[in-house]
Write a protein that holds these residues in place. Structure first.
Motif, PDB file in Angstrom:
ATOM      1  N   ILE B   3      25.925  26.659 -25.601  1.00  0.00           N
ATOM      2  CA  ILE B   3      24.925  27.647 -26.047  1.00  0.00           C
ATOM      3  C   ILE B   3      24.972  28.835 -25.096  1.00  0.00           C
ATOM      4  N   ASN B   4      25.135  30.018 -25.665  1.00  0.00           N
ATOM      5  CA  ASN B   4      25.127  31.225 -24.846  1.00  0.00           C
ATOM      6  C   ASN B   4      23.715  31.796 -24.835  1.00  0.00           C
ATOM      7  N   PHE B   5      23.014  31.593 -23.721  1.00  0.00           N
ATOM      8  CA  PHE B   5      21.602  32.003 -23.657  1.00  0.00           C
ATOM      9  C   PHE B   5      21.439  33.500 -23.818  1.00  0.00           C
ATOM     10  N   ASN B   6      22.351  34.239 -23.157  1.00  0.00           N
ATOM     11  CA  ASN B   6      22.229  35.693 -23.242  1.00  0.00           C
ATOM     12  C   ASN B   6      22.336  36.163 -24.671  1.00  0.00           C
ATOM     13  N   GLN B   7      23.305  35.559 -25.385  1.00  0.00           N
ATOM     14  CA  GLN B   7      23.530  35.990 -26.751  1.00  0.00           C
ATOM     15  C   GLN B   7      22.354  35.596 -27.650  1.00  0.00           C
ATOM     16  N   ALA B   8      21.802  34.413 -27.355  1.00  0.00           N
ATOM     17  CA  ALA B   8      20.714  33.914 -28.199  1.00  0.00           C
ATOM     18  C   ALA B   8      19.441  34.728 -28.027  1.00  0.00           C
ATOM     19  N   LEU B   9      19.215  35.241 -26.823  1.00  0.00           N
ATOM     20  CA  LEU B   9      17.937  35.897 -26.547  1.00  0.00           C
ATOM     21  C   LEU B   9      18.046  37.413 -26.439  1.00  0.00           C
ATOM     22  N   GLN B  10      19.281  37.891 -26.419  1.00  0.00           N
ATOM     23  CA  GLN B  10      19.538  39.276 -26.022  1.00  0.00           C
ATOM     24  C   GLN B  10      18.624  40.324 -26.670  1.00  0.00           C
ATOM     25  N   LEU B  11      18.671  40.395 -27.982  1.00  0.00           N
ATOM     26  CA  LEU B  11      17.981  41.472 -28.689  1.00  0.00           C
ATOM     27  C   LEU B  11      16.498  41.524 -28.333  1.00  0.00           C
TER      28      LEU B  11
END
Lengths: 135, 129
Positions: B3-11
């Motif tokens: 799971i890529n946390f940055n990608q999941a939460l970025q926006l």
């Protein structure tokens, strides 16, 4: 987190508006402080507001009270020869406080104060919600 | 696949950051509602958000006579167009600022809600229950 800075910004505004309310109170209290010499008569006091200077030009700034100045409008003079404080010509000096201006100023100050309290409350709520994130 | 946390939460996390910055600016405007010569400021949220998520393509300067445009500084604070100038040079309209502040606070909480659901989704995925 920049939400923390709001406490400084709105806090400075609360302080500034309190100073303004204090000068209004002082002006209204001294509205009948008569005197025989023009130098000793109470003069209406007004605070001077200025935006706080920041090192970073782009940052949002609070408000500072630079100082309190005395109004230079002429004093009211009344011919009351029977008054114990009358000068040799029979005149007494009354402060140059304009009660209508003071009342308007007081209302403006209290509204601004309320607006800033509202900002603080909302910001606090936003922070609390953020702290509860993911629960 | 991790799971890529940055990608999941970025926006949403970037939206939150911009929203909180804007809250600060609105608070400063309201704080200076009675300061002579203070000019109300604001952030171009659309441009700032587009630049934060890397969607904005800044104009490229390929020639010495090309001008730098504002789109290259999307985080720059702008000045609000005054609806009614006051005699002391202050351009803050308290009602307008209050409305903008409330609107911004609501949108902040909306972003927060989205972010919260993302976190919960991730938790479910991690626990695998």
């Amino acid at each position: 987190m920049s939400l923390f800075r709001i406490f400084d910004i709105s806090g400075s505004a609360l302080h500034a508006q309190t100073v303004r309310l204090n000068t209004t109170a002082s002006n209204m209290a001294n509205i009948d402080s008569i005197s025989s010499s023009t130098d000793q008569t109470y003069r209406s006091r007004q605070p001077i507001f200025a935006a706080q200077l920041n090192e970073a030009e782009e940052a949002a700034s609070g408000v500072d009270v630079l100082g309190i100045v005395e109004s230079q409008t002429p004093l009211r003079r009344e011919y009351r020869p029977d008054h114990p404080l009358a000068d040799e010509d029979g005149y007494i000096n009354l402060p140059n406080v304009n009660p209508i201006e003071e009342m308007a100023d007081m209302i403006s100050a209290s509204r601004s104060y309320q607006a800033n309290v509202e900002v603080l409350n909302t910001s606090k709520q936003m922070m609390m919600r953020t702290l509860a994130l993911g629960e | 696949m991790g799971i890529n946390f940055n990608q999941a939460l970025q926006l949403h996390s970037q939206a939150l950051e911009l929203r909180s910055r804007r809250t600060e600016i609105m608070a400063a405007n309201l704080a200076n509602a009675d300061t002579p010569n203070y000019k109300a400021r604001d952030l171009d949220f659309k441009a700032a958000m587009a630049s934060a998520i890397g969607a904005a393509q800044p104009l490229r300067v390929t020639h010495i006579n090309h001008f730098l445009t504002r789109s290259q500084h999307p985080d720059e604070l702008l000045y609000r167009t005054p609806t009614q100038m006051s005699l002391d040079g202050n351009s803050v309209d308290s009602e307008q600022e209050k409305a903008a502040f409330t609107d911004n606070a609501l949108r902040y909480q909306a972003s927060l809600r989205f972010l919260g659901s993302r976190v919960q989704g991730l938790m479910t995925a991690i626990k695998g229950e």
